[in-house]
Design a protein around this motif. Sequence first.
Motif, mmCIF file in Angstrom:
data_model
loop_
_atom_site.group_PDB
_atom_site.id
_atom_site.type_symbol
_atom_site.label_atom_id
_atom_site.label_comp_id
_atom_site.label_asym_id
_atom_site.label_seq_id
_atom_site.Cartn_x
_atom_site.Cartn_y
_atom_site.Cartn_z
ATOM 1 N N ASP A 277 -23.881 -29.493 70.799
ATOM 2 C CA ASP A 277 -23.358 -30.197 69.633
ATOM 3 C C ASP A 277 -24.367 -30.337 68.509
ATOM 4 N N TRP A 278 -25.404 -29.521 68.500
ATOM 5 C CA TRP A 278 -26.395 -29.594 67.437
ATOM 6 C C TRP A 278 -25.773 -29.293 66.070
ATOM 7 N N ILE A 279 -24.582 -28.649 66.081
ATOM 8 C CA ILE A 279 -23.896 -28.310 64.838
ATOM 9 C C ILE A 279 -22.708 -29.249 64.565
ATOM 10 N N GLY A 280 -22.582 -30.335 65.336
ATOM 11 C CA GLY A 280 -21.502 -31.290 65.122
ATOM 12 C C GLY A 280 -20.306 -31.032 66.012
ATOM 13 N N TRP A 296 -27.605 -26.864 61.535
ATOM 14 C CA TRP A 296 -27.967 -28.190 62.011
ATOM 15 C C TRP A 296 -27.106 -29.254 61.339
ATOM 16 N N ASN A 297 -26.503 -30.115 62.162
ATOM 17 C CA ASN A 297 -25.727 -31.240 61.655
ATOM 18 C C ASN A 297 -26.629 -32.475 61.647
ATOM 19 N N ALA A 298 -27.145 -32.798 60.461
ATOM 20 C CA ALA A 298 -28.123 -33.881 60.349
ATOM 21 C C ALA A 298 -27.502 -35.248 60.581
ATOM 22 N N THR A 299 -26.188 -35.357 60.464
ATOM 23 C CA THR A 299 -25.546 -36.642 60.737
ATOM 24 C C THR A 299 -25.558 -36.938 62.231
ATOM 25 N N ARG A 300 -25.270 -35.924 63.035
ATOM 26 C CA ARG A 300 -25.232 -36.136 64.477
ATOM 27 C C ARG A 300 -26.643 -36.171 65.070
ATOM 28 N N TYR A 301 -27.554 -35.392 64.512
ATOM 29 C CA TYR A 301 -28.939 -35.344 64.996
ATOM 30 C C TYR A 301 -29.886 -35.498 63.794
#
Length: 670
Positions: A277-280, A296-301
Amino acid sequence: MPSQIIMHADGFDLFAGEICVLSHRTHAPAFAIGIGKPDMEMVRGNFRIGDDLHLRLPLDCFANDKGAIRLWSSDRPDSILGIKVDVDARKLALRIRCTDDAINRLWIDMRSENGEAFWGGGEQMSYLRLNGRSFPFWTSEPGVGRDKSTKLTQTMDAEGLAGGDYWTTNYPQPTWLSSHNYAVHLDTAAYSVLDLTDGSRAGIECWKADLNLELFTASGRTELVRQMSDRFGRQPPLPDWAISGAIVGLKDGQDTFSRFEKIAASGAALTGLWCEDWIGIRQTSFGKRLFWDWQWNATRYPDLPDRIAALAERGVRFLGYVNPYLAVDGPLFAEAAALGYLALRQDSDEPYAVDFGEFDAGVVDFTNPDAAAWFSERIIGQEMLDFGLSGWMADFGEYLPTDVRLFDGSDPMEAHNRWPVLWAKVNADAIASRGKTGEATFFMRAGYSGVQAYCPLLWAGDQCVDFSRHDGINTVLTGALSSGLLGNAYHHSDLGGYTSLHGVVRTADLMHRWIDMAAFAPVMRSHEGNRPADNLQLDSNPEFLTHFARMSQVHARLAPYVRALSDEAVATGLPLQRPLFLHYDDPAYYDVQDQYLYGADMLVAPVVEADQTGRDVILPEGKWVHLWSGVEYTQGTHAIAAPNGQPPVFTRKDSKFAPLFASLTEEFGA
């Protein structure tokens, strides 16, 4: 004796050594041609395949013009099937071509001797020995249940052709090996079928009248497997980090890291953290799905770059996820569409959108070299490798619809089977571009002929989280053994299984048995499954954590042996997990698919049935030492106790790795 063809006045015979594998005569033709129209339906990677057959003609006329064979039917004399024989040091090939473009079906009857066994067919999940059944070669979702007699399979079929059958697989390959030490390969991407339902014949059906039939012979089975690896490509060595500890799969956003620390605190030997889920994510009725935009999904990570760096200082690599499709609601889809890199609809210049279950995605057209290079550099190179990923699941590959319009104008019916190979090459090229071949790695479930040259590691796909005969934990072993015979050296599975639907959830028994089995695979990697909240996880209770920690340490201690096997695979193409008959030529071993040789010096017999405290283990000739007790055994079938944490494992007494094995007995034995 090499392969050869012997001509007669009214036909010819094809020999593999001293075995006649094909005999054609005008009064008993082995070849037929025809015309058909595919009847295909696809629902999210599951296919219903039928054939509207208009014509089938046995070829009852024969001519030999200086070794160039011509076959035709007295009912259609202008449709001539030409066969040219090519012989080189590796193989004999029949180059089969038809003069009539309307002919699009070809049947060939090869011979099968009484008692002859056949194996291969790609990554087969239900049956290692192929005799008695028919095997279509078409990459697809394998299905959920894969047994038409079960309620689960029937329910999934009703919901969208998703139940599967014994032959459905992510990775088919029209290649099979014989117990008489020869192999046959159909060099075609067209839909084809191997029919072994008649014990006297090996029937071939191909939905194209142009193909190469390749015949390999060898003095023994290990040499035959080496020839397969030479023919299709050889994988690089596995990275040290991938074999010297476990890779934990977690997909819980920022909470992932506290859970990882909890698992690490148990004493587990950990060398990788895998976060799909590094990409949401997006939530669907199937479960928690990923957001298919490979950045990269900065909201999730929010602090992932720092996290990756901190893990690296501890010797832990970070792994992610990617597949060859782009969600239509993500920015990379728009970028690819603007560049003209997406496959199109046949009736317009609009990008083709594939229904993946409550969201649509575009198809990056890998028949366009610029599109393939863009995905390799722009996504895998820049967004993944440069970002800090050391590995990833390269998912899917088997979904290409049969009604897309492709850049190179190729028939999507043939491009469909080639797609996993093109996808694997995109990934391999990205790693090579950074000089990281053998250091970074990816794992795939989809495949076809030639994927071996690009994919460094297979994984067994999406097993049900149970012990079911055709879709449970045991299918991992069959998949490893069948694919390994065709030059795929490295194989592993989702520890715990993946698919949890219609009330099927992990039991404690299943988790313990999968932990035990995963420790004796080249890569030990866990997965939370499609519905993590409904299923037991490694950190669900102290008992699982303790068991996993212990077996991950066993896995880590075996790294020197696994490294030697990996080096052997690079040199010879031999797989790490091997059926008994690869080294011991005894017909009694031809059907054994629930235990395996791990290299030549270790035998592993995982418990793959529910509620068992032991199992029978077949030991071949020689002296074998029980890993956990140090007790010596000889050839035969033995009832072996198998408590959790002590799956039946034996080592050869005369192995050069005997000191390593003895140290494991001393440290982890009873």
